[in-house]
Structure formats: C-alpha cells, structure tokens
Write an enzyme that holds these catalytic residues in place. Structure first.
Site, PDB file in Angstrom:
ATOM      1  N   ASP A  42       0.812  -1.225   0.000  1.00 34.55           N
ATOM      2  CA  ASP A  42       0.000   0.000   0.000  1.00 34.55           C
ATOM      3  C   ASP A  42       0.843   1.272   0.000  1.00 34.55           C
ATOM      4  O   ASP A  42       0.446   2.298   0.547  1.00 34.55           O
ATOM      5  CB  ASP A  42      -0.978   0.015   1.199  1.00 34.55           C
ATOM      6  N   LYS A  82       1.875   1.930  -5.161  1.00 35.63           N
ATOM      7  CA  LYS A  82       2.417   1.300  -6.385  1.00 35.63           C
ATOM      8  C   LYS A  82       1.503   1.543  -7.583  1.00 35.63           C
ATOM      9  O   LYS A  82       1.976   1.772  -8.697  1.00 35.63           O
ATOM     10  CB  LYS A  82       2.584  -0.219  -6.171  1.00 35.63           C
ATOM     11  N   GLY A 116      -4.538  -4.406  -3.732  1.00 36.43           N
ATOM     12  CA  GLY A 116      -5.519  -3.356  -4.005  1.00 36.43           C
ATOM     13  C   GLY A 116      -4.736  -2.129  -4.407  1.00 36.43           C
ATOM     14  O   GLY A 116      -4.068  -1.523  -3.575  1.00 36.43           O
ATOM     15  N   HIS A 117      -4.763  -1.814  -5.687  1.00 37.65           N
ATOM     16  CA  HIS A 117      -3.955  -0.704  -6.209  1.00 37.65           C
ATOM     17  C   HIS A 117      -4.890   0.409  -6.678  1.00 37.65           C
ATOM     18  O   HIS A 117      -5.714   0.206  -7.564  1.00 37.65           O
ATOM     19  CB  HIS A 117      -3.074  -1.185  -7.369  1.00 37.65           C
ATOM     20  N   GLN A 156       1.865  -6.258  -3.108  1.00 42.43           N
ATOM     21  CA  GLN A 156       2.348  -6.329  -1.717  1.00 42.43           C
ATOM     22  C   GLN A 156       3.646  -5.524  -1.538  1.00 42.43           C
ATOM     23  O   GLN A 156       3.791  -4.497  -2.153  1.00 42.43           O
ATOM     24  CB  GLN A 156       2.530  -7.793  -1.268  1.00 42.43           C
TER      25      GLN A 156
END
Ligand code: GDP
Ligand code: IMO
Ligand code: MG
Length: 427
Positions: A13, A16, A40-41, A223
């Site tokens: 988080d 990225k 989750g991007h 990650q």
C-alpha cells in the site's frame, strides 16, 4: 531494452498503483509477476478513481499492453468481474495477455484460506481471505491447477479430483466442513474457459521478444518487501516473492535484462494484518496519519496500522532488491506536524542495531530509536519541483534519502497522476 521493476519497499500500500499508472503512458508492457487479488492498487485519473486487484495498473493507458505473468495466482471470477467493471467505464481491456502457466485460485482455495485462519485463532496471519496461500501451497506441492488446464477438460477433471481427494479429508476431519464436489468445481472452471481463452498465451516469449525489439517493459509488484515469503517478516507475510527477484521467476525474463529497480516508499509506514511493526503508533498521531492518509484497505476495508517512517526497513529494501531509485509517496500527508520522528535504528535488548535483524524474536522486541526532524505547515499538494517544497520538507526528503541508501527520484504530493515531483527520469 529497458526493463524496470517497480515494487513496494515496506508492507504494501505504498502507492504502487499510482506510480505504475504514471509510467504506464511511457512503457509498452506492464507485467504483474506475483500475488493475486490480495492486492488493491488505487489509481486516480482526473476525477475518476479505480481500484485494481488483479489487473496490472498499466491497463488504464491505452498504448500499454497489460500482462499477467506466470507467477501470479488468478481467480477467474475476479478477473472477469474486474474486466467487465473496467469495460463499463470505457476502458479498453482487449490487449490483456495472461500466462497459461499462471495458477488458478478455485473456490476450495478461498475456503481453505478462511478455515485455516479461523483454526489459527489468535495466531492468525490476518490474510485477505482470497485463497492466495493455499493456491501457492498447491503450486509448490505440484497439485495446482493452471490457466492452461481450463482448455483440456479431461486433464482439468483429473487434477481437480486429485486435489480434492486430499482437501476433502482435511475439510471434513479437521475443520468439520462439508466436502467440495469436484464436478461442481470443474463445471464452474470450464464456464470461464471461453471468456478467458483469447487472452491466454506464452507471455514469456512475448516479453522476451518485446525486449529484443527495444520495447520498454515495466514489472509491477504487488504487496511489498516486508511481506515477501523469503525476505519479509515470516510467518506474517504473503505467500509469494514481491521482491525484485520475483519479477524474473514470475515472468520468465532473466535478471540480466533488468535495468532499474524502483522501490515505492511511503513517507511514513503502514501495515495491514498481523505481525511485528516497530514504529506502530497507538496514539493520536497514529489516528491522524490514518485519517489524513486515508489509510483503509482497498481490498478488505480494514483500517491500516500506522506508524512513523522506518529507515532500517528502507535500507533493508535497498539491499534485498538492489534498488536503484525510490519513489517517495504521500509526503503531503505529513504536512502540519511540528516535528516528525524518523526511526534511524532499533534498540534490541539494550543494544543499538542498525540493520534489520534476521532473527524473528529480535525483530519482535525491536524498539525504534527516533531522530526528530522539523516539520512544515504549508500546503505542498501543488508543488511541481523539488524547489517548490518548503525548506523543511526538502530537508525531510534529503534525510530519508541519505538514510535509505538510494536516490529519491520522484515524490508524491497527492493521489493524482500529476501530483508528482519528478526529480530523475525513470526511463
Ligand atoms: P498500492 O497498493 O501500493 O497501489 O497502494 P494503495 O492504492 O493500496 O494505497 C495508496 C493510497 O494512497 C491510495 O489511496 C492512493 O490513491 C494514495 N496515494 C498514492 N500516492 C499518494 C500521494 O503521494 N499522496 C496522497 N495523499 N495519496 C497518495
Ligand atoms: P497491495 O498490493 C497490504 C497482507 C495481508 C496479510 C498478509 C497475508 O495493495 O500492497 P494474503 O491474503 O496475501 O495471504 O495475506 O499480507 N497483504 C497486504 N497488505 N497490501 C497488500 O497488497 C497486501 N496483500 C496482502 O493483510 O497480512
Ligand atoms: Mg494496496
């Protein structure tokens, strides 16, 4: 020609998605090489916000080809719903390529993830519950199902039956759960084959040919370094290798072809799920970081644990990834503190320790040793150059750079694509 890796330097988080999207317009391919829809991007383009889980963040740049590499674990239901969600918003997803060697997350993997977490009780990892660990375990155990198996019913059936013979015993005898029927799983998976078929190819060949032709390839990690199964805070990690070496094994591109490794680094630290976190804050400052930084999980909606910047971790990320650059994100979130503590070393059982301890119990005992840096109060979200930043913000960046062991080549001052100060070009 140039191949770049972009990865998380902390516990995920870091931003990225934004960084990948920013580069997406200048590269030919963006490749996810590990993880799955545990990621989750977030990407913000103008007034539009996208949350990507499985698809590479480059998918929002029309000229870029998004690739899901062999190292990724693919939940086909999630893949299709993410694709249709983007199509509804007018995003062209037709260029997507998926490796036939990527492993599939099936309903029994998500079930196993949830029941094993429940079984662990207080010792649980705090996984995202997306079936990531069990799918990688099956891959290593050689009982996994690959994307290519979707196109051969007989092989698919044999593999699902073999996997379930074993899993159903565990589900029934250990977890007191009903058996999962192989027929149902096979039927569900076959239903995806047609919709996914056109995307599937030998991505290793495509990527190596592209590099031969001088195309630019960007590898996007999910990650982060401290969640790496080999180099992270094991066992409180994910089940893949987000670190730079994972880009090679997860895509079939050799290490000699990688020119640059960019670590995405938040100006403070966050973590989701269980595990050690030396600079974690349990006071008002932690709440303030969470509130101003919007630190809530994109995938699970969990509040993120928040703490001050940890230079020991940043140095470690430089070392294990061979970082050439940092992209420092969320500097704007630190506006308004009079003094900002930065962890420069740890105290472990009365000793000062400068490097990340490899011993798990030492890391659990590590207490941060802080240096106080002067803060700033000016709004920095409109800053376009380094010189636009207040002097104390400049000094904060320079101090972090010196402690972290690689140049800070870009700085995020807001979530949008254009809210970025580029110091050195990445290409
Ligand atoms: P990822 O998993 O590394 O892609 O990061 P996430 O998307 O889970 O979390 C990063 C959050 O920070 C997202 O909400 C981004 O929109 C936001 N973000 C990224 N860079 C910046 C920045 O420089 N400043 C601010 N304020 N927000 C940012
Ligand atoms: P992005 O790509 C933050 C964490 C989970 C849990 C551990 C194992 O958005 O940075 P898993 O479901 O992978 O087996 O969970 O890893 N985790 C993440 N934390 N950001 C992520 O992804 C994460 N993906 C997994 O919270 O602690
Ligand atoms: Mg995220």
């Amino acid at each position: 020609m140039p191949a770049l890796v972009l990865l998380g330097a902390q516990w995920g988080d870091e931003g990225k998605g934004k960084a990948t999207d920013l580069l997406g317009g200048s590269v030919d391919y963006v490749v996810r090489y590990q993880g799955g829809n545990n990621a989750g991007h977030t990407v913000v383009v103008g007034d539009q916000k996208y949350a990507l889980h499985l698809l590479p963040s480059g998918i929002l740049s029309p000229e870029c080809t998004p690739v899901i590499g062999n190292g990724v674990v693919v939940d086909p239901a999630v893949l299709l719903s993410e694709l249709s969600g983007l199509a509804e918003r007018g995003v062209d997803t037709s260029k997507l390529l998926i490796s036939g060697n990527a492993h599939l997350i099936t309903p029994y993997h998500t079930t196993m993830d949830k029941v094993t977490e429940r079984f662990l009780g207080k010792r649980k990892i705090g996984t995202t519950g997306r079936g990531i660990g069990p799918t990688y375990a099956d891959k290593i155990n050689r009982v996994g199902i690959r994307v290519q198996d979707l196109f051969d019913e007989s092989i698919l059936r044999q593999k699902v039956e073999a996997a379930l013979d074993q899993k159903n015993q565990v589900l029934a005898k250990l977890y007191n759960r009903r058996a999962i029927l192989a027929d149902q799983v096979v039927e569900e998976l076959l239903g995806y084959a047609e919709q996914i078929g056109d995307y599937v190819c030998d991505t290793t060949l495509v990527l190596n040919n592209a590099l031969d032709e001088g195309k630019v390839v960007l590898f996007e990690g999910g990650q982060g370094t401290l969640l790496d199964v080999d180099h992270g805070t094991y066992p409180f990690v994910t089940s893949s290798n987000p670190t730079a070496g994972g880009a090679c094994t997860g895509s079939g591109v050799g290490p000699t072809r990688i020119n640059r490794v960019i670590g995405i680094l938040k100006a403070y630290t966050t973590r989701v799920g269980a595990g050690p976190f030396p600079t974690e804050l349990f006071d008002e400052d932690g709440e303030k970081l969470r509130r101003i930084g919007g630190e809530r999980g994109v995938t699970t909606g969990r509040d993120r644990r928040c703490g001050w910047f940890d230079a020991v971790i940043a140095r470690y990320a430089t070392r294990v990834n061979g970082l050439t650059d940092f992209f420092l994100t969320k500097l704007d979130v630190l506006t308004g503190w009079e003094r900002i503590p930065v962890c420069v070393a740890y105290e472990i059982d009365g000793r000062r320790v400068e490097e990340l301890p490899y011993n798990q119990s030492d890391f659990h005992h590590a207490k941060p040793i802080y240096e106080m840096l002067p803060g700033w109060s000016e709004d920095i979200s409109g800053a376009k150059t380094f010189e636009d930043l207040p002097k104390n913000a400049q000094a904060y960046v320079k101090a972090l750079e010196e402690m972290s062991g690689a140049p800070i080549s870009a700085i995020g001052v807001g979530p949008g694509r254009d809210e970025t100060i580029q110091i050195n070009s990445f290409l």
